[in-house]
Design an enzyme around this catalytic site. Structure first.
Site, PDB file in Angstrom:
ATOM      1  N   TYR A 141       0.821  -1.216   0.000  1.00 31.11           N
ATOM      2  CA  TYR A 141       0.000   0.000   0.000  1.00 31.11           C
ATOM      3  C   TYR A 141       0.854   1.265   0.000  1.00 31.11           C
ATOM      4  CZ  TYR A 141      -4.170  -2.826   0.937  1.00 31.11           C
ATOM      5  OH  TYR A 141      -5.194  -3.731   0.856  1.00 31.11           O
ATOM      6  N   LYS A 192       3.133 -15.448   2.049  1.00 27.72           N
ATOM      7  CA  LYS A 192       3.063 -16.168   0.768  1.00 27.72           C
ATOM      8  C   LYS A 192       4.513 -16.478   0.402  1.00 27.72           C
ATOM      9  CE  LYS A 192       0.687 -17.712  -2.758  1.00 27.72           C
ATOM     10  NZ  LYS A 192      -0.183 -18.890  -2.657  1.00 27.72           N
ATOM     11  N   ASP A 224      -3.439 -18.045   1.204  1.00 27.12           N
ATOM     12  CA  ASP A 224      -4.601 -18.696   0.577  1.00 27.12           C
ATOM     13  C   ASP A 224      -5.172 -19.759   1.507  1.00 27.12           C
ATOM     14  OD1 ASP A 224      -2.099 -19.797   0.136  1.00 27.12           O
ATOM     15  OD2 ASP A 224      -2.524 -20.540  -1.878  1.00 27.12           O
ATOM     16  N   ASP A 248      -5.593  -6.799   5.467  1.00 28.43           N
ATOM     17  CA  ASP A 248      -6.801  -6.092   5.036  1.00 28.43           C
ATOM     18  C   ASP A 248      -7.883  -7.109   4.671  1.00 28.43           C
ATOM     19  OD1 ASP A 248      -8.523  -4.152   4.177  1.00 28.43           O
ATOM     20  OD2 ASP A 248      -7.283  -3.437   2.528  1.00 28.43           O
ATOM     21  N   ASP A 252     -11.343  -8.749   7.035  1.00 31.65           N
ATOM     22  CA  ASP A 252     -12.731  -8.643   6.574  1.00 31.65           C
ATOM     23  C   ASP A 252     -13.415 -10.011   6.556  1.00 31.65           C
ATOM     24  OD1 ASP A 252     -12.598  -5.946   6.367  1.00 31.65           O
ATOM     25  OD2 ASP A 252     -13.250  -5.834   4.279  1.00 31.65           O
TER      26      ASP A 252
END
Ligand code: NAD
Length: 363
Positions: A141, A192, A224, A248, A252
């Protein structure tokens, strides 16, 4: 000693929910003598309209001088057509970066009364208590270079950079290990590392840190798989630590496990425990100003403010007990009605009233 709390209501339902949290904090201030002073400033879309910037200098000055900040939400369709660099959400990135709020704490706790509002079967989520620790000021970001440019053949390409310095990984890692030590002693680091070099380093640093925390059980999981495990068997997690982008998304997912995004608080802290406290949800323009928003995520964010920036866990516990009591009495806003029946559905202000009454009853 006086503590200065800056209120940044923002856009959409932000002002609706921050007003209820301010009322709750005022009541808690009276009961526990926190000696709070409140100031208010513009943020996000309303700041663009008022002062031409999503994080204006006047807001920045107040934010730097405050002890804690309570934010509603920013954004909405009115500002969606603006270029990315001038959108309300840029205000959020700017304040996080300006105050060096590198540590985002997102608890996902399922109040027993809301198990039926979750999108998963009750037995999978009843008693859920996860803390997601997300790195907030680094990663993709913020990484440079970034942009959209024309290639040599005249077509466009977009690019971002995922970058973490070792020191950035180490400081968020320490906070996550500390948090795990105070909880169930289990920390899952999500990366990852099979594909991305930046997260290979992330994994190495977490592994190195674990030598200082022999009482914390460290595990690693690819993002994942973590997304899958969160919906398959969410109670396996205690504390999850991860980078900005993965955090992020995973937070959620955790939000939906608890039944409503309207129930989830968050804290973003810097090294001095100065914090920005905000609900996980956005500005919900579809219900703004209609007395429909659930203020509990913001009220629970105010509880985190008491715990982390005012170091007053008695006041924090008192607010959290009041919220639990309101739910156990069957009081609900529309988003958390669920299927249990018998709930008394109320608006934003009435929910604020109910929490304040519960504070007085549960002293
Ligand atoms: P959203 O969270 O605003 O809304 C998603 C859905 O959840 C909507 O149906 C909304 O009505 C409902 N909802 C959200 N909060 C609620 C609450 N407290 N009580 C009851 N229902 C609630 O997400 P979105 O629709 O994707 O985004 C809307 C705007 O908010 C966009 O402009 C987006 O950029 C912005 N946004 C801001 C933040 C932030 O300020 N931190 C976070 C996410 C999105």
């Amino acid at each position: 000693m006086t503590s200065r709390v800056l209120l940044l209501p923002g856009d959409g339902i932000g002002p609706d929910v921050v007003e209820q949290a301010r009322r709750v904090l005022t009541r808690v201030d009276n009961i526990h003598r926190l000696d709070l002073t409140f100031e208010q400033a513009l943020m996000g879309g309303s700041a663009i309209d008022g002062e031409g910037s999503p994080y204006p200098n006047s807001t920045r000055a107040l934010a730097r001088d405050s002890d804690a900040i309570l934010l509603g939400a920013v954004g909405g369709p009115k500002w969606d057509a603006l270029p990315a660099a001038h959108r309300p959400e840029r205000g959020l990135l700017a304040i996080r970066s300006d105050l060096d709020l590198f540590c985002n704490l997102r608890p996902a706790i399922l109040f027993p009364e809301l198990a039926s509002a979750s999108s998963l079967h009750s037995h999978l989520v009843a008693g859920l208590d996860i803390l997601i620790v997300r790195e907030l000021t680094g990663g993709i970001y913020f990484g440079e270079p970034r942009g959209v440019q024309l290639t040599e053949d005249g077509t466009r390409e977009g690019f971002n950079t995922d970058r973490y310095e070792e020191s950035e990984i180490r400081r968020i890692g320490r906070l996550a290990f500390d948090a795990a030590q105070k909880r169930d002693g289990r920390l899952c680091s999500v990366d990852k590392a099979n594909v991305l070099e930046v997260t290979m380093l992330w994994r190495e640093v977490m592994q190195e840190l674990s030598a200082d925390y022999p009482d914390v059980e460290l595990s690693h999981m690819y993002v994942d798989n973590a997304a899958m495990q969160l919906v398959k068997e969410p109670k396996q997690f205690d504390v999850v630590v991860t980078g900005n982008l993965f955090g992020d998304i995973l937070s959620d997912i955790a939000a939906m496990l608890t039944g409503s995004i309207g129930m989830l608080p968050s804290a973003s802290l810097n090294a001095d425990s100065k914090g920005l406290y905000e609900p996980v949800h956005g500005s919900a323009p579809d219900i703004a100003g209609q007395d429909l928003a659930n203020p509990l995520a913001t009220i629970l964010s105010a509880a985190m403010l008491c715990r982390y920036s005012l170091s007053n866990s008695v006041a924090a516990d008192h607010i959290e007990r009041a919220v639990a009591s309101v739910l156990s009495h069957g009081f609900r806003t529309g988003d958390i009605v669920g299927t249990d029946g018998g709930a008394s559905v109320m608006g934003t202000t009435a929910m604020g009233d109910a929490v304040i009454a519960a504070l007085d009853e549960n002293q």
